[in-house]
Design a protein around this motif. Sequence first.
Motif, PDB file in Angstrom:
ATOM      1  N   TRP A  52      38.140 -20.632 112.086  1.00 49.49           N
ATOM      2  CA  TRP A  52      38.389 -21.383 113.317  1.00 49.49           C
ATOM      3  C   TRP A  52      39.442 -20.735 114.214  1.00 49.49           C
ATOM      4  O   TRP A  52      39.810 -21.286 115.241  1.00 49.49           O
ATOM      5  N   GLN A  53      39.867 -19.524 113.870  1.00 48.97           N
ATOM      6  CA  GLN A  53      40.781 -18.800 114.753  1.00 48.97           C
ATOM      7  C   GLN A  53      39.970 -18.187 115.890  1.00 48.97           C
ATOM      8  O   GLN A  53      38.985 -17.495 115.645  1.00 48.97           O
ATOM      9  N   PRO A  54      40.396 -18.417 117.130  1.00 44.03           N
ATOM     10  CA  PRO A  54      39.675 -17.811 118.257  1.00 44.03           C
ATOM     11  C   PRO A  54      39.871 -16.297 118.291  1.00 44.03           C
ATOM     12  O   PRO A  54      40.832 -15.782 117.709  1.00 44.03           O
ATOM     13  N   PRO A  55      39.002 -15.586 118.986  1.00 41.75           N
ATOM     14  CA  PRO A  55      39.204 -14.141 119.157  1.00 41.75           C
ATOM     15  C   PRO A  55      40.524 -13.869 119.884  1.00 41.75           C
ATOM     16  O   PRO A  55      40.999 -14.687 120.671  1.00 41.75           O
ATOM     17  N   ALA A  56      41.097 -12.708 119.644  1.00 36.38           N
ATOM     18  CA  ALA A  56      42.408 -12.355 120.215  1.00 36.38           C
ATOM     19  C   ALA A  56      42.440 -12.489 121.731  1.00 36.38           C
ATOM     20  O   ALA A  56      43.441 -12.935 122.294  1.00 36.38           O
ATOM     21  N   ARG A  57      41.363 -12.148 122.423  1.00 37.19           N
ATOM     22  CA  ARG A  57      41.356 -12.185 123.895  1.00 37.19           C
ATOM     23  C   ARG A  57      41.525 -13.605 124.432  1.00 37.19           C
ATOM     24  O   ARG A  57      41.983 -13.801 125.552  1.00 37.19           O
ATOM     25  N   VAL A  58      41.196 -14.609 123.639  1.00 38.92           N
ATOM     26  CA  VAL A  58      41.306 -16.002 124.079  1.00 38.92           C
ATOM     27  C   VAL A  58      42.766 -16.413 124.260  1.00 38.92           C
ATOM     28  O   VAL A  58      43.093 -17.194 125.147  1.00 38.92           O
ATOM     29  N   PHE A  59      43.648 -15.852 123.456  1.00 38.30           N
ATOM     30  CA  PHE A  59      45.046 -16.271 123.510  1.00 38.30           C
ATOM     31  C   PHE A  59      45.669 -16.013 124.874  1.00 38.30           C
ATOM     32  O   PHE A  59      46.357 -16.873 125.418  1.00 38.30           O
ATOM     33  N   GLY A  60      45.449 -14.854 125.451  1.00 43.69           N
ATOM     34  CA  GLY A  60      45.977 -14.568 126.788  1.00 43.69           C
ATOM     35  C   GLY A  60      45.392 -15.485 127.845  1.00 43.69           C
ATOM     36  O   GLY A  60      46.090 -15.942 128.749  1.00 43.69           O
ATOM     37  N   ILE A  61      44.113 -15.773 127.711  1.00 39.20           N
ATOM     38  CA  ILE A  61      43.443 -16.661 128.661  1.00 39.20           C
ATOM     39  C   ILE A  61      44.034 -18.070 128.572  1.00 39.20           C
ATOM     40  O   ILE A  61      44.278 -18.720 129.584  1.00 39.20           O
ATOM     41  N   VAL A  62      44.273 -18.531 127.372  1.00 35.75           N
ATOM     42  CA  VAL A  62      44.794 -19.885 127.164  1.00 35.75           C
ATOM     43  C   VAL A  62      46.258 -19.985 127.575  1.00 35.75           C
ATOM     44  O   VAL A  62      46.668 -20.961 128.208  1.00 35.75           O
ATOM     45  N   TRP A  63      47.049 -18.978 127.238  1.00 41.45           N
ATOM     46  CA  TRP A  63      48.485 -19.070 127.495  1.00 41.45           C
ATOM     47  C   TRP A  63      48.829 -19.068 128.978  1.00 41.45           C
ATOM     48  O   TRP A  63      49.842 -19.641 129.386  1.00 41.45           O
ATOM     49  N   THR A  64      48.022 -18.438 129.803  1.00 43.84           N
ATOM     50  CA  THR A  64      48.342 -18.382 131.238  1.00 43.84           C
ATOM     51  C   THR A  64      48.486 -19.774 131.857  1.00 43.84           C
ATOM     52  O   THR A  64      49.531 -20.087 132.442  1.00 43.84           O
ATOM     53  N   PRO A  65      47.492 -20.671 131.747  1.00 42.47           N
ATOM     54  CA  PRO A  65      47.691 -22.012 132.321  1.00 42.47           C
ATOM     55  C   PRO A  65      48.732 -22.836 131.558  1.00 42.47           C
ATOM     56  O   PRO A  65      49.387 -23.690 132.153  1.00 42.47           O
ATOM     57  N   LEU A  66      48.890 -22.577 130.260  1.00 38.29           N
ATOM     58  CA  LEU A  66      49.923 -23.318 129.517  1.00 38.29           C
ATOM     59  C   LEU A  66      51.316 -22.973 130.033  1.00 38.29           C
ATOM     60  O   LEU A  66      52.151 -23.860 130.222  1.00 38.29           O
ATOM     61  N   TYR A  67      51.563 -21.690 130.270  1.00 38.70           N
ATOM     62  CA  TYR A  67      52.851 -21.282 130.833  1.00 38.70           C
ATOM     63  C   TYR A  67      53.022 -21.817 132.254  1.00 38.70           C
ATOM     64  O   TYR A  67      54.120 -22.194 132.656  1.00 38.70           O
ATOM     65  N   ALA A  68      51.942 -21.847 133.025  1.00 33.69           N
ATOM     66  CA  ALA A  68      52.031 -22.395 134.386  1.00 33.69           C
ATOM     67  C   ALA A  68      52.414 -23.875 134.341  1.00 33.69           C
ATOM     68  O   ALA A  68      53.267 -24.325 135.115  1.00 33.69           O
ATOM     69  N   GLY A  69      51.812 -24.630 133.433  1.00 30.27           N
ATOM     70  CA  GLY A  69      52.158 -26.046 133.289  1.00 30.27           C
ATOM     71  C   GLY A  69      53.590 -26.237 132.840  1.00 30.27           C
ATOM     72  O   GLY A  69      54.305 -27.135 133.323  1.00 30.27           O
ATOM     73  N   LEU A  70      54.040 -25.385 131.917  1.00 31.03           N
ATOM     74  CA  LEU A  70      55.422 -25.446 131.446  1.00 31.03           C
ATOM     75  C   LEU A  70      56.389 -25.149 132.591  1.00 31.03           C
ATOM     76  O   LEU A  70      57.396 -25.847 132.760  1.00 31.03           O
ATOM     77  N   ALA A  71      56.077 -24.152 133.399  1.00 32.56           N
ATOM     78  CA  ALA A  71      56.942 -23.809 134.531  1.00 32.56           C
ATOM     79  C   ALA A  71      56.963 -24.933 135.563  1.00 32.56           C
ATOM     80  O   ALA A  71      58.035 -25.281 136.083  1.00 32.56           O
ATOM     81  N   LEU A  72      55.816 -25.511 135.844  1.00 36.27           N
ATOM     82  CA  LEU A  72      55.772 -26.598 136.822  1.00 36.27           C
ATOM     83  C   LEU A  72      56.537 -27.822 136.311  1.00 36.27           C
ATOM     84  O   LEU A  72      57.331 -28.417 137.047  1.00 36.27           O
ATOM     85  N   ALA A  73      56.322 -28.183 135.043  1.00 37.35           N
ATOM     86  CA  ALA A  73      57.045 -29.330 134.470  1.00 37.35           C
ATOM     87  C   ALA A  73      58.546 -29.066 134.459  1.00 37.35           C
ATOM     88  O   ALA A  73      59.343 -29.927 134.856  1.00 37.35           O
ATOM     89  N   GLY A  74      58.937 -27.874 134.015  1.00 37.44           N
ATOM     90  CA  GLY A  74      60.356 -27.523 134.000  1.00 37.44           C
ATOM     91  C   GLY A  74      60.954 -27.532 135.385  1.00 37.44           C
ATOM     92  O   GLY A  74      62.071 -28.014 135.592  1.00 37.44           O
ATOM     93  N   GLY A  75      60.211 -27.014 136.343  1.00 33.51           N
ATOM     94  CA  GLY A  75      60.689 -27.014 137.723  1.00 33.51           C
ATOM     95  C   GLY A  75      60.867 -28.410 138.270  1.00 33.51           C
ATOM     96  O   GLY A  75      61.873 -28.715 138.918  1.00 33.51           O
ATOM     97  N   ARG A  76      59.895 -29.279 138.015  1.00 35.30           N
ATOM     98  CA  ARG A  76      60.004 -30.668 138.496  1.00 35.30           C
ATOM     99  C   ARG A  76      61.263 -31.333 137.956  1.00 35.30           C
ATOM    100  O   ARG A  76      61.960 -32.038 138.677  1.00 35.30           O
ATOM    101  N   VAL A  77      61.532 -31.123 136.681  1.00 35.23           N
ATOM    102  CA  VAL A  77      62.682 -31.783 136.064  1.00 35.23           C
ATOM    103  C   VAL A  77      63.999 -31.141 136.511  1.00 35.23           C
ATOM    104  O   VAL A  77      64.911 -31.835 136.944  1.00 35.23           O
ATOM    105  N   LEU A  78      64.090 -29.822 136.407  1.00 40.22           N
ATOM    106  CA  LEU A  78      65.360 -29.167 136.756  1.00 40.22           C
ATOM    107  C   LEU A  78      65.674 -29.258 138.245  1.00 40.22           C
ATOM    108  O   LEU A  78      66.832 -29.401 138.624  1.00 40.22           O
TER     109      LEU A  78
END
Length: 167
Positions: A52-78
Amino acid sequence: MRLTGGRAGERGSSRWRCYAAVAAAVAATAGLGSVAVDPASAWYRSLDKPAWQPPARVFGIVWTPLYAGLALAGGRVLCGTQGRERVGAAASLAANLVLNAGWTWLFFGCRSPKAGLVGTILLDFSNAELMLRTGRVDRPAARLLVPYVAWCLYATGLNGSIVLRNR
């Protein structure tokens, strides 16, 4: 959510600088973490990984929007708080980013799934604290963290499975 004082133009400019600083910190985390990742290494390829581990290329694809959400949430709060509330939120986000980047160095850099598992469990606790703190200040921002928290929990399960399969 509270805004800092000042004239409207100053407030807007200050908010953009604040968001830019948070985005830069998240981007630096992504960059520092990615330096250690080497899914093509002989060591990593030799690990027994679950189906059930995704192929390695999926991780970069997934992390991009996750980091964007983290940055937006952090920005809203800070950018929307001040005083002790802002200091606490900044410390929480900073600790989370250190743990986030640190996981790849523990797992890949040290070539230690066990150390990686410890790191990702610590990250999960940090995620819970960050989400709770964020939710007290800005509920929509906390909701932006849900995919990030969920993916990190998935990664913890994956890391734990790798540890069990490679004793």
